[in-house]
Design a protein around this motif. Structure first.
Motif, PDB file in Angstrom:
ATOM      1  N   ALA A  18      58.176  51.797  -6.169  1.00  0.00           N
ATOM      2  CA  ALA A  18      58.475  51.461  -7.416  1.00  0.00           C
ATOM      3  C   ALA A  18      57.509  50.093  -7.580  1.00  0.00           C
ATOM      4  O   ALA A  18      57.394  50.139  -8.669  1.00  0.00           O
ATOM      5  CB  ALA A  18      60.163  50.579  -7.127  1.00  0.00           C
ATOM      6  N   LEU A  19      56.943  49.398  -6.799  1.00  0.00           N
ATOM      7  CA  LEU A  19      55.879  48.344  -7.124  1.00  0.00           C
ATOM      8  C   LEU A  19      54.602  49.294  -7.537  1.00  0.00           C
ATOM      9  O   LEU A  19      54.190  49.009  -8.844  1.00  0.00           O
ATOM     10  CB  LEU A  19      55.700  47.686  -5.885  1.00  0.00           C
ATOM     11  CG  LEU A  19      56.714  46.588  -5.634  1.00  0.00           C
ATOM     12  CD1 LEU A  19      56.253  46.112  -4.164  1.00  0.00           C
ATOM     13  CD2 LEU A  19      56.741  45.576  -6.595  1.00  0.00           C
ATOM     14  N   GLU A  20      54.321  50.381  -6.777  1.00  0.00           N
ATOM     15  CA  GLU A  20      53.110  51.164  -7.319  1.00  0.00           C
ATOM     16  C   GLU A  20      53.403  51.522  -8.588  1.00  0.00           C
ATOM     17  O   GLU A  20      52.417  51.664  -9.651  1.00  0.00           O
ATOM     18  CB  GLU A  20      52.893  52.163  -6.353  1.00  0.00           C
ATOM     19  CG  GLU A  20      51.624  52.920  -6.518  1.00  0.00           C
ATOM     20  CD  GLU A  20      51.464  54.280  -5.567  1.00  0.00           C
ATOM     21  OE1 GLU A  20      50.215  54.405  -5.643  1.00  0.00           O
ATOM     22  OE2 GLU A  20      52.368  54.640  -5.003  1.00  0.00           O
ATOM     23  N   ALA A  21      54.398  52.115  -9.014  1.00  0.00           N
ATOM     24  CA  ALA A  21      54.782  52.631 -10.326  1.00  0.00           C
ATOM     25  C   ALA A  21      54.598  51.771 -11.574  1.00  0.00           C
ATOM     26  O   ALA A  21      54.347  52.081 -12.820  1.00  0.00           O
ATOM     27  CB  ALA A  21      56.203  53.307 -10.477  1.00  0.00           C
ATOM     28  N   ARG A  22      54.612  50.435 -10.980  1.00  0.00           N
ATOM     29  CA  ARG A  22      54.719  49.201 -12.163  1.00  0.00           C
ATOM     30  C   ARG A  22      53.326  48.701 -12.168  1.00  0.00           C
ATOM     31  O   ARG A  22      53.070  47.423 -12.739  1.00  0.00           O
ATOM     32  CB  ARG A  22      55.942  48.237 -11.621  1.00  0.00           C
ATOM     33  CG  ARG A  22      57.159  48.629 -12.021  1.00  0.00           C
ATOM     34  CD  ARG A  22      58.211  47.743 -11.377  1.00  0.00           C
ATOM     35  NE  ARG A  22      59.616  47.865 -11.886  1.00  0.00           N
ATOM     36  CZ  ARG A  22      60.380  48.952 -11.806  1.00  0.00           C
ATOM     37  NH1 ARG A  22      59.896  50.026 -10.969  1.00  0.00           N
ATOM     38  NH2 ARG A  22      61.591  49.110 -12.592  1.00  0.00           N
ATOM     39  N   GLY A  23      52.460  49.019 -11.548  1.00  0.00           N
ATOM     40  CA  GLY A  23      50.979  48.607 -11.283  1.00  0.00           C
ATOM     41  C   GLY A  23      50.846  47.657 -10.216  1.00  0.00           C
ATOM     42  O   GLY A  23      49.626  47.046 -10.348  1.00  0.00           O
ATOM     43  N   CYS A  24      51.427  47.736  -9.240  1.00  0.00           N
ATOM     44  CA  CYS A  24      50.990  46.722  -8.204  1.00  0.00           C
ATOM     45  C   CYS A  24      49.776  47.408  -7.498  1.00  0.00           C
ATOM     46  O   CYS A  24      49.457  48.557  -7.420  1.00  0.00           O
ATOM     47  CB  CYS A  24      52.197  47.007  -7.047  1.00  0.00           C
ATOM     48  SG  CYS A  24      51.732  45.930  -5.761  1.00  0.00           S
ATOM     49  N   SER A  25      48.981  46.417  -6.982  1.00  0.00           N
ATOM     50  CA  SER A  25      47.694  46.541  -6.737  1.00  0.00           C
ATOM     51  C   SER A  25      47.398  46.722  -5.009  1.00  0.00           C
ATOM     52  O   SER A  25      46.505  47.603  -4.672  1.00  0.00           O
ATOM     53  CB  SER A  25      46.727  45.402  -7.337  1.00  0.00           C
ATOM     54  OG  SER A  25      46.519  45.308  -8.556  1.00  0.00           O
ATOM     55  N   ALA A  26      48.307  46.371  -4.460  1.00  0.00           N
ATOM     56  CA  ALA A  26      48.343  46.250  -3.204  1.00  0.00           C
ATOM     57  C   ALA A  26      49.538  45.858  -2.381  1.00  0.00           C
ATOM     58  O   ALA A  26      50.223  45.045  -2.832  1.00  0.00           O
ATOM     59  CB  ALA A  26      47.117  45.555  -2.347  1.00  0.00           C
ATOM     60  N   ILE A  27      49.850  46.229  -1.275  1.00  0.00           N
ATOM     61  CA  ILE A  27      51.020  45.914  -0.466  1.00  0.00           C
ATOM     62  C   ILE A  27      50.535  45.245   0.982  1.00  0.00           C
ATOM     63  O   ILE A  27      49.992  45.983   1.770  1.00  0.00           O
ATOM     64  CB  ILE A  27      51.800  47.124  -0.302  1.00  0.00           C
ATOM     65  CG1 ILE A  27      52.350  47.798  -1.311  1.00  0.00           C
ATOM     66  CG2 ILE A  27      53.063  46.614   0.483  1.00  0.00           C
ATOM     67  CD1 ILE A  27      53.257  47.155  -2.303  1.00  0.00           C
ATOM     68  N   HIS A  28      50.963  44.028   1.299  1.00  0.00           N
ATOM     69  CA  HIS A  28      50.708  43.308   2.518  1.00  0.00           C
ATOM     70  C   HIS A  28      51.991  43.385   3.377  1.00  0.00           C
ATOM     71  O   HIS A  28      52.933  42.751   3.027  1.00  0.00           O
ATOM     72  CB  HIS A  28      50.437  41.955   2.121  1.00  0.00           C
ATOM     73  CG  HIS A  28      49.876  41.294   3.351  1.00  0.00           C
ATOM     74  ND1 HIS A  28      49.036  40.377   3.365  1.00  0.00           N
ATOM     75  CD2 HIS A  28      50.527  41.094   4.402  1.00  0.00           C
ATOM     76  CE1 HIS A  28      48.540  39.725   4.592  1.00  0.00           C
ATOM     77  NE2 HIS A  28      49.362  40.148   5.573  1.00  0.00           N
ATOM     78  N   VAL A  29      51.971  44.182   4.348  1.00  0.00           N
ATOM     79  CA  VAL A  29      53.104  44.488   5.269  1.00  0.00           C
ATOM     80  C   VAL A  29      53.338  43.438   6.443  1.00  0.00           C
ATOM     81  O   VAL A  29      52.467  43.630   7.405  1.00  0.00           O
ATOM     82  CB  VAL A  29      53.184  45.959   5.392  1.00  0.00           C
ATOM     83  CG1 VAL A  29      54.654  46.120   6.314  1.00  0.00           C
ATOM     84  CG2 VAL A  29      53.174  46.707   4.484  1.00  0.00           C
ATOM     85  N   SER A  30      54.262  42.669   6.343  1.00  0.00           N
ATOM     86  CA  SER A  30      54.607  41.825   7.547  1.00  0.00           C
ATOM     87  C   SER A  30      56.001  41.948   8.048  1.00  0.00           C
ATOM     88  O   SER A  30      56.578  43.462   7.671  1.00  0.00           O
ATOM     89  CB  SER A  30      54.327  40.472   6.931  1.00  0.00           C
ATOM     90  OG  SER A  30      54.578  39.416   8.168  1.00  0.00           O
ATOM     91  N   SER A  31      56.734  41.254   8.424  1.00  0.00           N
ATOM     92  CA  SER A  31      58.270  41.505   8.920  1.00  0.00           C
ATOM     93  C   SER A  31      58.991  40.306   9.321  1.00  0.00           C
ATOM     94  O   SER A  31      58.211  39.090   9.507  1.00  0.00           O
ATOM     95  CB  SER A  31      58.244  42.392   9.886  1.00  0.00           C
ATOM     96  OG  SER A  31      57.937  41.930  11.294  1.00  0.00           O
ATOM     97  N   GLY A  32      60.267  40.571   9.328  1.00  0.00           N
ATOM     98  CA  GLY A  32      61.115  39.099   9.739  1.00  0.00           C
ATOM     99  C   GLY A  32      61.181  38.121   8.883  1.00  0.00           C
ATOM    100  O   GLY A  32      61.024  38.191   7.661  1.00  0.00           O
TER     101      GLY A  32
END
Length: 373
Positions: free
Chosen positions: A255-269
């Motif tokens: 959904a973020l990519e479809a809205r023009g997000c440039s990158a995803i930083h994946v952490s957790s918890g």
């Protein structure tokens, strides 16, 4: 000899990264009323000489009540903007490294003391304490003062505050923005069914729980120059049964990519004290891999990535496009130099430091470009 993948350049939107090593945002709890101090110039300045590709300013509150602690950095008014401008001027005088900022609101995990003073919640009415806000009136831990469930008007205020901070970031000439939707803070609280028990359009289904974080992203994206990247940091899982998990993260990332997000930083918890985290080298990489397989935008992996060959393998195998360093680069601020030496690559260094490299690595450091003016 081919260039190691870790030291190949990467385009994130219009931003060109010199390699695949980025510095994650790391709170310093050393601001005064949200204003950066000389500590931030020293801290960020030395990291800007590290040879990494991108420096990210710590979680920066968009409102005073959005701070994790009373020592957090903010970007909510002219005074906080001016203080940050002074720090950035000092960094830019000596380093060409691009600088991003993480915009954040701590939600129910706000109003706490400094970590080295115990980090406990400070209730409203106590010095340095205030009333917290969250999707639902559920405290992070039993016995804590509960947050207020946000009204639609309060949500609109927070959404506009994110946009206003993005406009300030643009005025400061920052190269990118990361929206903080991880680690149990406000936007993550909306995403997780463990913290979001709302019965309106912002709670219940996954679509509803994603609604406010997506609205905030849209507001930031609209407020920041279109040619500069806006990314998002996510927690890939709560590590708690019945909570936010990697499958929901993938849907959110799409959904973020479809809205023009440039990158995803994946952490957790970070969302629930009952989390059971299998901590070990690269323990979050499978979460990044799952997102990477689902989207076409760059994905950043983070979490106990300290070994040079391990970092190279993560990027070379396609598990992620970049690796992020946090505690590891505090411990070893020249980690990118040492990785370059180990892998047979080159890394940027200020000309004042070029003579520091061992003789056998004389071709591995290259001038980074900062000069006095």
């Amino acid at each position: 000899m081919s260039t190691p993948k870790l030291f190949e350049p990467l385009a994130v939107g219009s931003l060109r990264l010199a390699n695949r090593i980025v510095i994650a945002p790391m709170c310093q709890y050393s601001a005064v009323d949200g204003k950066m101090t000389d500590w931030h110039l020293i801290h960020l300045g030395q990291l800007a000489l590290s040879g990494a590709a991108l420096l990210t300013i710590e979680a920066t509150a968009v409102l005073p009540e959005g701070r994790i602690t009373w020592g957090d950095v903010g970007l909510w008014d002219d005074a906080t903007e001016a203080a940050m401008a002074t720090v950035l001027q000092g960094i830019r005088r000596w380093s060409p490294m691009p600088v991003a900022i993480q915009l954040a609101h701590a939600g129910r995990k706000a109003s706490t003391d400094l970590p080295w003073r115990g980090g406990g919640q400070i209730p409203p009415g106590q010095p340095n304490g205030w009333q917290t806000l969250a999707p639902s009136a559920l405290p992070y831990q039993e016995g804590e003062h509960a947050p207020l469930a946000m009204t639609h008007a309060q949500m609109a205020n927070v959404r506009e505050a994110f946009a206003d901070s993005a406009r300030r970031a643009a005025r400061l000439g920052l190269d990118a923005i990361q929206v903080h939707a991880a680690h149990g803070y406000l936007l993550h609280e909306f995403l997780s069914p463990l913290s979001n028990r709302r019965d309106d359009d912002y709670g219940g289904s996954l679509e509803n729980r994603m609604r406010f974080p997506l609205e905030v992203f849209d507001a930031v994206r609209a407020a920041f120059p279109a040619d500069k990247p806006v990314g998002v940091r996510v927690s890939g899982t709560d590590w708690v049964s019945g909570g936010w998990d990697v499958g929901q993260t993938v849907v959110f990332a799409k959904a973020l990519e479809a809205r023009g997000c440039s990158a995803i930083h994946v952490s957790s918890g970070g969302l629930h004290p009952a989390q059971a985290i299998p901590v070990g080298p690269g323990y979050q990489v499978p979460l990044a891999r799952a997102v990477k397989q689902a989207v076409g935008i760059p994905v950043v992996a983070v979490g106990l990535i300290t070994d040079f060959d391990h970092a190279e393998a993560i990027v070379a195998n396609g598990d992620a496009d970049c690796i992020a360093l946090a505690r590891g680069i505090l411990y070893d601020p020249r980690w990118p130099w040492h990785a370059a030496a180990h892998l047979g690559a080159t890394a940027s260094a200020p000309p004042q430091y070029l003579r520091s490299q061992p003789r056998q690595f004389k071709t591995l450091l290259v001038k980074g470009g900062g000069t006095a003016t």
